[in-house]
Write an enzyme that holds these catalytic residues in place. Structure first.
Site, PDB file in Angstrom:
ATOM      1  CD  GLU A 140      20.890 -22.764   1.847  1.00  0.00           C
ATOM      2  OE1 GLU A 140      20.339 -22.411   0.782  1.00  0.00           O
ATOM      3  OE2 GLU A 140      22.130 -22.785   1.990  1.00  0.00           O
ATOM      4  CG  ASP A 175      18.134 -21.131  -1.704  1.00  0.00           C
ATOM      5  OD1 ASP A 175      17.281 -21.018  -2.610  1.00  0.00           O
ATOM      6  OD2 ASP A 175      19.347 -21.301  -1.933  1.00  0.00           O
ATOM      7  CD  GLN A 201      21.583 -18.176  -0.546  1.00  0.00           C
ATOM      8  OE1 GLN A 201      21.225 -19.347  -0.498  1.00  0.00           O
ATOM      9  NE2 GLN A 201      22.853 -17.822  -0.424  1.00  0.00           N
ATOM     10  CD  GLU A 237      23.256 -20.631  -3.127  1.00  0.00           C
ATOM     11  OE1 GLU A 237      24.279 -21.071  -2.589  1.00  0.00           O
ATOM     12  OE2 GLU A 237      22.106 -20.859  -2.695  1.00  0.00           O
TER      13      GLU A 237
END
Length: 258
Positions: A140, A175, A201, A237
């Protein structure tokens, strides 16, 4: 098709034990859960909560290392290979026991060619171990504002690492919060990267709160991801602005939710 959401229990219902947070996610209408570091809970208690609720746990992270010293992962730290590989095995054990498909291997704070070589070597081992169990390794990119000095900060760097490691079970954790801060152009960037993406996310930018305000029009972004064929649960998240329960109205307001 309605968008499905996964509750990230690293941020949501932090006041509860992880098994009780799983139950709260079910009551709130989430379709799955994911977590950061489940290692203070027994596998048996976690499995019981997942079985009771019928929720799948989609992902978990390797440990950060010496948190009190500010560490944020181990995989790119030269000289810490044994610890990094122990963390990978620990995460894999939990993933196998709990039927978790994705393991996020945290890189840590590092830079330079030696760190890169260390990261690639540790990820190669992680992918080989995970492949034997049918699991995916995630990496990530984290934004430099929230995670200064973190080794992996852009999707381009992540793709380069994936190509060098050369294992099909190494994917990007996309993300949207981090990618928006570092790179923007979310929809077209996702479209280009989709073959490399293992999980998505969301959180508001810039405050990382509920995904119903700020710079990103998530109803549009998520509709675009669905149009492109992404049909897996989206990880929520975010850091609740008040209590988790008080901020859950965004789910029902998003287009496509019942």
């Amino acid at each position: 098709m309605a968008t499905r959401f996964s509750a990230n229990l690293g941020f949501l219902w932090q006041e509860l034990s992880l098994p009780d947070a799983i139950r709260a996610a079910k009551s709130a209408g989430f379709d799955a859960v994911e977590c950061h570091w489940p290692y203070n809970e027994s596998v048996d208690r976690l499995k019981a909560a997942l079985d009771e609720t019928g929720l799948a746990m989609l992902g978990l992270n390797t440990v950060r290392g010496r948190v009190e010293a500010g560490e944020n992962g181990l995989a790119a730290l030269p000289g810490r290979e044994l610890e990094a590989q122990t963390a990978i095995r620990q995460a894999l054990d939990y993933a196998v026991a709990l039927d978790v498909p994705n393991i996020h291997v945290m890189a840590g704070k590092a830079s330079g060619e030696v760190a890169h070589a260390t990261y690639v070597a540790n990820l190669t081992i992680a992918c080989e171990l995970a492949a034997a169990q049918g699991k995916t390794i995630l990496i990530e990119p984290l934004n430099c504002r929230d995670a200064p000095d973190y080794f992996l900060s852009t999707t381009a760097q992540a793709v380069s690492v994936i190509e060098e490691v050369g294992h099909a079970n190494l994917k990007i954790m996309f993300d949207c919060y981090h990618v928006q801060i570092m790179e923007g152009d979310l929809c077209r960037r996702f479209e280009r990267l989709m073959p490399h993406v293992g999980h998505v996310q969301i959180a508001a930018v810039p405050d990382r709160g509920e995904p119903d305000s700020g710079e990103i029009d998530y109803p549009y972004v998520l509709s675009r991801l669905a149009f492109l064929g992404w049909d897996r649960p989206i990880g929520a998240e975010y850091r609740p602005r008040a209590t988790t329960d008080a901020g859950l109205g965004w789910m029902s307001r998003f287009e496509g939710r019942k």
